[in-house]
Motif scaffolding. Structure first.
Motif, PDB file in Angstrom:
ATOM      1  N   ALA A 149      48.978  56.515  19.344  1.00  0.00           N
ATOM      2  CA  ALA A 149      49.884  55.454  19.813  1.00  0.00           C
ATOM      3  C   ALA A 149      49.795  55.317  21.321  1.00  0.00           C
ATOM      4  N   TRP A 150      49.819  56.416  22.033  1.00  0.00           N
ATOM      5  CA  TRP A 150      49.753  56.375  23.492  1.00  0.00           C
ATOM      6  C   TRP A 150      48.410  55.811  23.941  1.00  0.00           C
ATOM      7  N   LEU A 151      47.323  56.260  23.318  1.00  0.00           N
ATOM      8  CA  LEU A 151      45.992  55.787  23.717  1.00  0.00           C
ATOM      9  C   LEU A 151      45.867  54.277  23.543  1.00  0.00           C
ATOM     10  N   PHE A 152      46.246  53.778  22.364  1.00  0.00           N
ATOM     11  CA  PHE A 152      46.123  52.339  22.120  1.00  0.00           C
ATOM     12  C   PHE A 152      47.039  51.540  23.046  1.00  0.00           C
ATOM     13  N   LYS A 153      48.246  52.024  23.255  1.00  0.00           N
ATOM     14  CA  LYS A 153      49.183  51.331  24.160  1.00  0.00           C
ATOM     15  C   LYS A 153      48.599  51.278  25.574  1.00  0.00           C
ATOM     16  N   ASN A 154      48.033  52.380  26.017  1.00  0.00           N
ATOM     17  CA  ASN A 154      47.485  52.443  27.364  1.00  0.00           C
ATOM     18  C   ASN A 154      46.263  51.537  27.507  1.00  0.00           C
ATOM     19  N   ILE A 155      45.421  51.476  26.495  1.00  0.00           N
ATOM     20  CA  ILE A 155      44.257  50.576  26.511  1.00  0.00           C
ATOM     21  C   ILE A 155      44.736  49.129  26.595  1.00  0.00           C
ATOM     22  N   ASP A 156      45.714  48.784  25.780  1.00  0.00           N
ATOM     23  CA  ASP A 156      46.279  47.430  25.786  1.00  0.00           C
ATOM     24  C   ASP A 156      46.801  47.070  27.174  1.00  0.00           C
ATOM     25  N   GLU A 157      47.568  47.968  27.760  1.00  0.00           N
ATOM     26  CA  GLU A 157      48.158  47.686  29.074  1.00  0.00           C
ATOM     27  C   GLU A 157      47.096  47.563  30.158  1.00  0.00           C
ATOM     28  N   LYS A 158      46.020  48.346  30.075  1.00  0.00           N
ATOM     29  CA  LYS A 158      44.968  48.260  31.096  1.00  0.00           C
ATOM     30  C   LYS A 158      44.214  46.937  30.983  1.00  0.00           C
ATOM     31  N   ILE A 159      43.924  46.512  29.760  1.00  0.00           N
ATOM     32  CA  ILE A 159      43.251  45.216  29.582  1.00  0.00           C
ATOM     33  C   ILE A 159      44.141  44.101  30.113  1.00  0.00           C
ATOM     34  N   GLU A 160      45.425  44.158  29.828  1.00  0.00           N
ATOM     35  CA  GLU A 160      46.354  43.138  30.337  1.00  0.00           C
ATOM     36  C   GLU A 160      46.435  43.188  31.858  1.00  0.00           C
ATOM     37  N   ASP A 161      46.445  44.387  32.425  1.00  0.00           N
ATOM     38  CA  ASP A 161      46.477  44.535  33.881  1.00  0.00           C
ATOM     39  C   ASP A 161      45.251  43.887  34.517  1.00  0.00           C
ATOM     40  N   LEU A 162      44.085  44.115  33.943  1.00  0.00           N
ATOM     41  CA  LEU A 162      42.857  43.504  34.469  1.00  0.00           C
ATOM     42  C   LEU A 162      42.912  41.983  34.343  1.00  0.00           C
ATOM     43  N   ARG A 163      43.461  41.482  33.248  1.00  0.00           N
ATOM     44  CA  ARG A 163      43.599  40.026  33.078  1.00  0.00           C
ATOM     45  C   ARG A 163      44.540  39.444  34.135  1.00  0.00           C
ATOM     46  N   MET A 164      45.633  40.134  34.425  1.00  0.00           N
ATOM     47  CA  MET A 164      46.564  39.645  35.459  1.00  0.00           C
ATOM     48  C   MET A 164      45.897  39.639  36.827  1.00  0.00           C
ATOM     49  N   GLN A 165      45.124  40.681  37.131  1.00  0.00           N
ATOM     50  CA  GLN A 165      44.421  40.729  38.408  1.00  0.00           C
ATOM     51  C   GLN A 165      43.437  39.564  38.519  1.00  0.00           C
ATOM     52  N   LYS A 166      42.729  39.286  37.431  1.00  0.00           N
ATOM     53  CA  LYS A 166      41.781  38.170  37.437  1.00  0.00           C
ATOM     54  C   LYS A 166      42.515  36.845  37.609  1.00  0.00           C
ATOM     55  N   GLN A 167      43.606  36.695  36.891  1.00  0.00           N
ATOM     56  CA  GLN A 167      44.379  35.456  36.981  1.00  0.00           C
ATOM     57  C   GLN A 167      44.910  35.252  38.400  1.00  0.00           C
ATOM     58  N   TYR A 168      45.380  36.298  39.010  1.00  0.00           N
ATOM     59  CA  TYR A 168      45.958  36.190  40.347  1.00  0.00           C
ATOM     60  C   TYR A 168      44.887  35.950  41.415  1.00  0.00           C
ATOM     61  N   HIS A 169      43.781  36.675  41.313  1.00  0.00           N
ATOM     62  CA  HIS A 169      42.758  36.607  42.360  1.00  0.00           C
ATOM     63  C   HIS A 169      41.624  35.632  42.052  1.00  0.00           C
ATOM     64  N   GLY A 170      41.583  35.117  40.840  1.00  0.00           N
ATOM     65  CA  GLY A 170      40.537  34.166  40.483  1.00  0.00           C
ATOM     66  C   GLY A 170      39.283  34.814  39.935  1.00  0.00           C
ATOM     67  N   SER A 171      38.936  35.970  40.422  1.00  0.00           N
ATOM     68  CA  SER A 171      37.738  36.664  39.955  1.00  0.00           C
ATOM     69  C   SER A 171      37.866  38.147  40.253  1.00  0.00           C
ATOM     70  N   LEU A 172      37.481  38.962  39.286  1.00  0.00           N
ATOM     71  CA  LEU A 172      37.470  40.408  39.523  1.00  0.00           C
ATOM     72  C   LEU A 172      36.252  40.807  40.354  1.00  0.00           C
ATOM     73  N   ASN A 173      35.208  40.006  40.287  1.00  0.00           N
ATOM     74  CA  ASN A 173      34.002  40.312  41.049  1.00  0.00           C
ATOM     75  C   ASN A 173      34.268  40.279  42.551  1.00  0.00           C
ATOM     76  N   ALA A 174      35.224  39.485  42.959  1.00  0.00           N
ATOM     77  CA  ALA A 174      35.564  39.386  44.377  1.00  0.00           C
ATOM     78  C   ALA A 174      36.404  40.571  44.847  1.00  0.00           C
ATOM     79  N   LEU A 175      36.816  41.417  43.919  1.00  0.00           N
ATOM     80  CA  LEU A 175      37.690  42.547  44.257  1.00  0.00           C
ATOM     81  C   LEU A 175      36.952  43.879  44.268  1.00  0.00           C
TER      82      LEU A 175
END
Length: 155
Positions: free
Chosen positions: A104-130
């Motif tokens: 449960a912890w592993l799957f929850k943490n994976i989910d949250e990390k993918i969402e975190d990366l999506r938010m960073q991309k949405q905010y900054h426009g591109s993860l490649n620029a970061l």
């Protein structure tokens, strides 16, 4: 150092095959979670084959919908694998801190990390620029967590 996960890609065919063997037709959510885990590992395998790492494209290949659906339905992740991560499941020293965690912890943490990366991309426009913001390390950590989850499940 941040791209050291690329060296583990050659181990993926074996673990992907083992995960495939766990998928049975009548346990829908469990099977979908294992399938999503396989697809996410395959996404890293696909990204590794390219000449230059494109983090935006890699993120587009990552899935977490089944994890979110399972969490909404209060799915018991112990159905996927009961127990806790033990030292025998940890093949990279950075994952030692996850000993004692459960599915449960592993799957929850994976989910949250993918969402975190999506938010960073949405905010900054591109993860490649970061690149200077440890994006490579964040993807590396996610890969190692995915692989740990797979190693734990197939044991």
């Amino acid at each position: 150092m941040a791209l050291d996960w690329l060296n583990l890609i050659h181990e993926l065919p074996q673990i992907l095959g083992q995960l495939s063997g766990l998928i049975k037709g009548n346990r829908v959510l469990k099977d979908q979670l294992i399938r999503e885990l396989r697809l996410n590992l395959k996404a890293f395998e696909t990204a590794q084959k390219s000449k230059a790492m494109d983090y935006d494209k890699l993120l587009e290949l990552l899935y977490n919908e089944q994890i979110q659906a399972a969490r909404k339905q209060r799915f018991t992740f112990a159905t996927v694998k009961s127990g806790e991560v033990k030292a025998q499941h940890v093949f990279n020293p950075r994952n030692q801190k996850y000993i004692g965690r459960d599915c449960a912890w592993l799957f929850k943490n994976i989910d949250e990390k993918i969402e975190d990366l999506r938010m960073q991309k949405q905010y900054h426009g591109s993860l490649n620029a970061l690149a200077e913001r440890n994006i490579a390390l964040q993807f590396s950590n996610l890969f190692y967590k995915l692989k740990l989850t797979a190693d734990f499940i197939v044991d």
